[in-house]
Design a protein around this motif. Structure first.
Motif, mmCIF file in Angstrom:
data_model
loop_
_atom_site.group_PDB
_atom_site.id
_atom_site.type_symbol
_atom_site.label_atom_id
_atom_site.label_comp_id
_atom_site.label_asym_id
_atom_site.label_seq_id
_atom_site.Cartn_x
_atom_site.Cartn_y
_atom_site.Cartn_z
ATOM 1 N N GLN A 113 -63.167 -69.360 66.161
ATOM 2 C CA GLN A 113 -62.550 -68.134 65.657
ATOM 3 C C GLN A 113 -61.955 -67.259 66.759
ATOM 4 O O GLN A 113 -61.035 -66.476 66.511
ATOM 5 N N ASP B 42 -54.175 -69.676 67.827
ATOM 6 C CA ASP B 42 -53.645 -70.823 67.090
ATOM 7 C C ASP B 42 -53.109 -71.880 68.050
ATOM 8 O O ASP B 42 -53.277 -73.085 67.826
ATOM 9 N N ARG C 170 -55.657 -66.848 52.452
ATOM 10 C CA ARG C 170 -54.976 -65.681 51.882
ATOM 11 C C ARG C 170 -53.767 -65.279 52.720
ATOM 12 O O ARG C 170 -52.737 -64.853 52.190
ATOM 13 N N ASP C 171 -53.906 -65.437 54.036
ATOM 14 C CA ASP C 171 -52.818 -65.053 54.943
ATOM 15 C C ASP C 171 -51.743 -66.131 55.063
ATOM 16 O O ASP C 171 -50.731 -65.927 55.747
ATOM 17 N N GLY C 172 -51.980 -67.284 54.437
ATOM 18 C CA GLY C 172 -51.018 -68.377 54.532
ATOM 19 C C GLY C 172 -50.938 -68.976 55.921
ATOM 20 O O GLY C 172 -49.893 -69.488 56.336
ATOM 21 N N SER C 173 -52.042 -68.946 56.649
ATOM 22 C CA SER C 173 -52.063 -69.424 58.033
ATOM 23 C C SER C 173 -52.005 -70.952 58.111
ATOM 24 O O SER C 173 -52.618 -71.652 57.301
ATOM 25 N N ASP C 174 -51.274 -71.447 59.116
ATOM 26 C CA ASP C 174 -51.229 -72.889 59.370
ATOM 27 C C ASP C 174 -52.504 -73.379 60.053
ATOM 28 O O ASP C 174 -52.704 -74.589 60.202
ATOM 29 N N ARG C 175 -53.339 -72.468 60.469
ATOM 30 C CA ARG C 175 -54.547 -72.816 61.221
ATOM 31 C C ARG C 175 -55.481 -73.712 60.410
ATOM 32 O O ARG C 175 -56.159 -74.586 60.971
ATOM 33 N N GLU D 147 -59.989 -66.139 54.342
ATOM 34 C CA GLU D 147 -59.035 -65.160 54.865
ATOM 35 C C GLU D 147 -57.783 -65.853 55.397
ATOM 36 O O GLU D 147 -56.658 -65.379 55.190
ATOM 37 N N LEU D 148 -57.970 -66.987 56.074
ATOM 38 C CA LEU D 148 -56.825 -67.740 56.588
ATOM 39 C C LEU D 148 -55.934 -68.225 55.450
ATOM 40 O O LEU D 148 -54.700 -68.192 55.547
#
Length: 284
Positions: free
Chosen positions: A230, A234, A150-155, A147-148
């Protein structure tokens, strides 16, 4: 204390164990912390719970030897409880850390983990350590990572940095290989199994699969971190990662990883010897 992998911190630990084995005095690394403070340190950082969770790894022992894990019945549970006694494992850790953990490193780690963020992290890590169903945790962690991504998260990159800081020397794979090798050799010496190849041949076979195994370990560590942290923001995950990258914390983790590695290898060797006294046929 964050999600541990067993890391063979070779330079520091080889010298440490040689000195302990022959009874030489160890030069203080600044000044070795006294036992009572180390006990408090273990509780504050959560390393005591990380040590206790080593027992969960025993479930894979029969499978490593090609034995049905349910074949030993209740005698297996009793043996595991005895070999992986938490007081014994904590005692080994205290004996080593009492002679090696410097005041500077101890104080640095305690200052962070005693903070509000630090204690919340320890609470989350302790809960994660004590989950016996690692497969379910991994699946949930992988879903979080997906999911991260897909969202393009830097996490995701922050979690990778965190895992790299935990294993700064990059030797976790070799440590796991050595634990398995020592267990197999101990089981062979005890007459539990008969090996058809020697230790050097086994090492060569393990090295041939290192690429795939390293990737699997990295993916597992990423999923584990995603699951464990979780509920943190961030910014909090980034702050934790930066704390882990500081030199004093690196010293702490190098030592604690080495301690956990040696305890795990030692307990598996003891378990192998004890398995020679178990009689599967009588328990079925």
């Amino acid at each position: 204390m964050t999600q541990f992998r067993q890391i063979a911190a070779a330079p520091i630990f080889a010298v440490l164990m040689m000195a302990l084995a022959i009874g030489l005095p160890l030069a203080p690394r600044a000044q070795a912390a006294e036992r009572e403070r180390i006990e408090a340190f273990l509780a504050t950082t959560g390393f005591d719970v990380a040590l206790d969770s080593i027992a969960f790894a025993s479930s894979s022992a029969p499978e490593m030897l090609g034995i049905d894990p349910g074949a030993f019945g209740q005698s297996w549970t009793r043996t595991v409880d005895d070999v992986f006694d938490t007081e014994v494992m904590r005692g080994i850790a205290l004996d080593i850390l009492e002679q090696t953990l410097s005041d500077e490193a101890l104080n640095h780690a305690v200052e962070f983990y005693a903070s509000d963020l630090g204690q919340r992290l320890v609470e989350a890590e302790n809960a994660s350590h004590m989950i016996e169903d690692d497969a379910a945790k991994q699946e949930e962690g992988k879903a979080i990572v997906a999911e991260l991504v897909r969202d393009g998260s830097d996490r995701v990159e922050t979690l990778k940095r965190m895992n790299a800081a935990i294993d700064a020397s990059g030797t976790s794979l070799r440590a796991l290989q050595e634990i398995q090798l020592r267990f197999l050799m101990a089981a062979s010496a005890a007459g539990v199994i008969e090996l058809k190849v020697g230790p050097e041949e086994m090492r060569a076979m393990m090295q041939a699969n290192e690429g795939a195994m390293r990737s699997a370990l990295q993916m597992s560590a990423l999923a584990g971190a995603a699951y464990t942290y979780q509920d943190f923001t961030d910014a909090e995950v980034a702050a934790y990662t930066e704390a882990l990258e500081q030199p004093p914390m690196q010293e702490v983790y190098e030592l604690l990883n080495a301690v956990q590695y040696e305890i795990m290898a030692n307990r598996f060797e003891v378990l192998a010897a004890r398995m020679a006294d178990l009689h599967p046929a009588q328990e079925l």
